[in-house]
Design an enzyme around this catalytic site. Structure first.
Site, mmCIF file in Angstrom:
data_model
loop_
_atom_site.group_PDB
_atom_site.id
_atom_site.type_symbol
_atom_site.label_atom_id
_atom_site.label_comp_id
_atom_site.label_asym_id
_atom_site.label_seq_id
_atom_site.Cartn_x
_atom_site.Cartn_y
_atom_site.Cartn_z
ATOM 1 N N SER A 144 -59.848 -66.650 -5.662
ATOM 2 C CA SER A 144 -60.375 -67.344 -4.543
ATOM 3 C C SER A 144 -62.004 -68.130 -4.996
ATOM 4 O O SER A 144 -62.137 -67.732 -6.411
ATOM 5 C CB SER A 144 -61.042 -65.945 -3.697
ATOM 6 O OG SER A 144 -61.289 -66.667 -2.506
ATOM 7 N N TYR A 157 -64.223 -57.688 -2.295
ATOM 8 C CA TYR A 157 -63.753 -58.879 -2.314
ATOM 9 C C TYR A 157 -64.012 -59.951 -3.346
ATOM 10 O O TYR A 157 -63.366 -60.201 -4.758
ATOM 11 C CB TYR A 157 -63.735 -59.823 -0.718
ATOM 12 C CG TYR A 157 -63.187 -60.531 -0.954
ATOM 13 C CD1 TYR A 157 -61.518 -60.726 -0.285
ATOM 14 C CD2 TYR A 157 -63.467 -62.089 -0.842
ATOM 15 C CE1 TYR A 157 -60.247 -61.613 -0.621
ATOM 16 C CE2 TYR A 157 -62.193 -63.524 -1.140
ATOM 17 C CZ TYR A 157 -61.609 -62.569 -0.425
ATOM 18 O OH TYR A 157 -60.201 -63.856 -0.637
HETATM 19 N N1 NAD Z 1 -56.925 -67.755 3.528
HETATM 20 C C1 NAD Z 1 -57.858 -67.938 2.787
HETATM 21 O O1 NAD Z 1 -59.124 -68.486 3.245
HETATM 22 C C2 NAD Z 1 -58.195 -67.554 1.820
HETATM 23 C C3 NAD Z 1 -59.018 -68.142 0.422
HETATM 24 C C4 NAD Z 1 -59.235 -67.629 -0.369
HETATM 25 C C5 NAD Z 1 -58.052 -67.190 -1.413
HETATM 26 N N2 NAD Z 1 -57.021 -66.549 -0.512
HETATM 27 C C6 NAD Z 1 -56.907 -65.505 -1.333
HETATM 28 O O2 NAD Z 1 -55.029 -65.543 -0.403
HETATM 29 C C7 NAD Z 1 -53.641 -64.440 -0.328
HETATM 30 C C8 NAD Z 1 -53.268 -64.925 0.571
HETATM 31 O O3 NAD Z 1 -53.955 -64.703 1.438
HETATM 32 P P1 NAD Z 1 -53.647 -65.150 3.468
HETATM 33 O O4 NAD Z 1 -55.680 -65.524 3.836
HETATM 34 O O5 NAD Z 1 -52.880 -65.923 2.976
HETATM 35 O O6 NAD Z 1 -53.882 -63.794 4.177
HETATM 36 P P2 NAD Z 1 -52.801 -63.210 5.064
HETATM 37 O O7 NAD Z 1 -53.082 -62.529 5.460
HETATM 38 O O8 NAD Z 1 -52.127 -64.033 5.676
HETATM 39 O O9 NAD Z 1 -51.613 -62.507 4.252
HETATM 40 C C9 NAD Z 1 -51.026 -62.030 3.419
HETATM 41 C C10 NAD Z 1 -50.789 -60.997 3.230
HETATM 42 O O10 NAD Z 1 -50.710 -60.238 1.744
HETATM 43 C C11 NAD Z 1 -50.026 -59.453 2.279
HETATM 44 N N3 NAD Z 1 -50.600 -57.899 1.718
HETATM 45 C C12 NAD Z 1 -51.788 -57.009 2.604
HETATM 46 N N4 NAD Z 1 -51.347 -56.191 1.924
HETATM 47 C C13 NAD Z 1 -50.306 -55.557 1.078
HETATM 48 C C14 NAD Z 1 -50.380 -54.741 0.012
HETATM 49 N N5 NAD Z 1 -50.410 -53.737 0.189
HETATM 50 N N6 NAD Z 1 -49.315 -54.571 -0.223
HETATM 51 C C15 NAD Z 1 -47.913 -55.979 0.350
HETATM 52 N N7 NAD Z 1 -48.517 -56.782 0.261
HETATM 53 C C16 NAD Z 1 -49.428 -57.245 1.358
HETATM 54 C C17 NAD Z 1 -49.608 -58.855 4.133
HETATM 55 O O11 NAD Z 1 -48.982 -58.782 4.920
HETATM 56 C C18 NAD Z 1 -49.728 -60.827 3.741
HETATM 57 O O12 NAD Z 1 -48.453 -60.909 4.577
HETATM 58 C C19 NAD Z 1 -54.990 -63.158 -0.761
HETATM 59 O O13 NAD Z 1 -55.079 -62.549 -1.870
HETATM 60 C C20 NAD Z 1 -56.277 -63.797 -0.125
HETATM 61 O O14 NAD Z 1 -57.843 -62.683 -0.832
HETATM 62 C C21 NAD Z 1 -57.685 -66.328 0.834
#
Ligand code: NAD
Length: 253
Positions: A144, A157
């Site tokens: 991130s 986080y």
């Molecule tokens: N959305 C943002 O703005 C953003 C920004 C920077 C980084 N990220 C990172 O991107 C990644 C994906 O995030 P997103 O925004 O797509 O979120 P999201 O909630 O849409 O998707 C996350 C997925 O991870 C799965 N998950 C959660 N805990 C789990 C576990 N213990 N075992 C297996 N699967 C699990 C969830 O079921 C979900 O399908 C994360 O690592 C997040 O930190 C997101």
């Protein structure tokens, strides 16, 4: 024209939703066979259905990234199904508990570390030996912008994502001579269910996020997925140990 990942096999954690889902769809579009791995079975199986309907090849495996045996099974079953593991995107994650550091319970701290950081260690632990034996492979850890700068109110986080970058660099150096590349993507604020939930829960957070975007808009999951595709493709053959911001200059400002 052949896709960028034609003939490769990939494992994507947390691919039932958001960035992981978009990455699974993009990998399949580019010719990869994909293991969709997530803790939520229904949504994960739906992603497999979407890939198959579009003519791609995919399978679902139930995975809790905090469970060592689940991670081992996800890697082994991908190799059993597709014959090899060329690409892995360690993406599953959570926003975790918010608040000032003194307000965070040890339990909440450990939970976020387990889902966001320990999970990446476990994935690397089982993905790397397969790729070392193949003498090739590419791994992308989803960190991130919060892996590079402070995010007041989100210390677990932020610390977990800084840790992901340390793991990425170490794994990249340890494997530089055996044909295995390890990189990280640092997405900016991306329009996914995770971000929407965080913004809905806190108008202050929403204001902070929206005012931090030089481009004036959130990223899309597809825009993040494109970076993962490229990093896993042979076009990125000399790229390893990189922490790639995909944030339309949010951290640069
Ligand atoms: N959305 C943002 O703005 C953003 C920004 C920077 C980084 N990220 C990172 O991107 C990644 C994906 O995030 P997103 O925004 O797509 O979120 P999201 O909630 O849409 O998707 C996350 C997925 O991870 C799965 N998950 C959660 N805990 C789990 C576990 N213990 N075992 C297996 N699967 C699990 C969830 O079921 C979900 O399908 C994360 O690592 C997040 O930190 C997101």
């Amino acid at each position: 024209m052949a896709g960028l990942l034609e003939g490769k096999s990939g494992l994507i954690t947390g691919s039932a939703s958001g960035i992981g889902r978009a990455t699974a769809l993009a990998f399949a579009r580019e010719g990869a066979s994909v293991t969709v791995a997530d803790i939520i079975d229904d949504a994960g199986k739906k992603v497999v259905g979407e890939i198959e309907s579009a003519g791609g090849r995919a399978r679902f495996v139930h995975l809790d990234v905090t469970s060592e045996s689940d991670v081992e099974n996800a890697v082994r079953s991908t190799v059993d199904a597709f014959g090899r593991l060329d690409c892995a995107v360690n993406n599953a994650g959570t926003t975790g508990a918010g608040g000032m550091i003194q307000q965070i319970s040890l339990e909440d701290w450990r939970k976020t570390m387990s889902i966001n950081l320990e999970s990446v260690f476990l994935c690397l632990k089982y993905e790397l030996p397969v790729m070392q034996e193949q003498k090739c492979g590419a791994i992308v850890n989803v960190a991130s912008g919060a892996g590079l700068i402070a995010v007041p109110g989100l210390s677990p986080y932020c610390a977990s994502k800084h840790g992901v970058l340390g793991l990425t660099k170490t794994a990249a150096v340890e494997n530089a001579r055996c044909g295995v590349r390890v990189n990280a993507i640092c997405p900016g604020s991306t329009d996914t269910p995770m971000l929407r939930a965080a913004m809905d829960a806190s108008p202050v957070m929403e204001k902070m996020i929206m005012s931090s975007l030089p481009s004036g808009r959130l990223g899309t999951p597809d825009e993040i997925a494109e970076a993962a595709v490229w990093l896993c493709s042979d076009r990125a053959a000399y790229v390893s140990g990189e922490s790639m911001l995909v944030d339309a200059a949010a951290v640069a400002r």
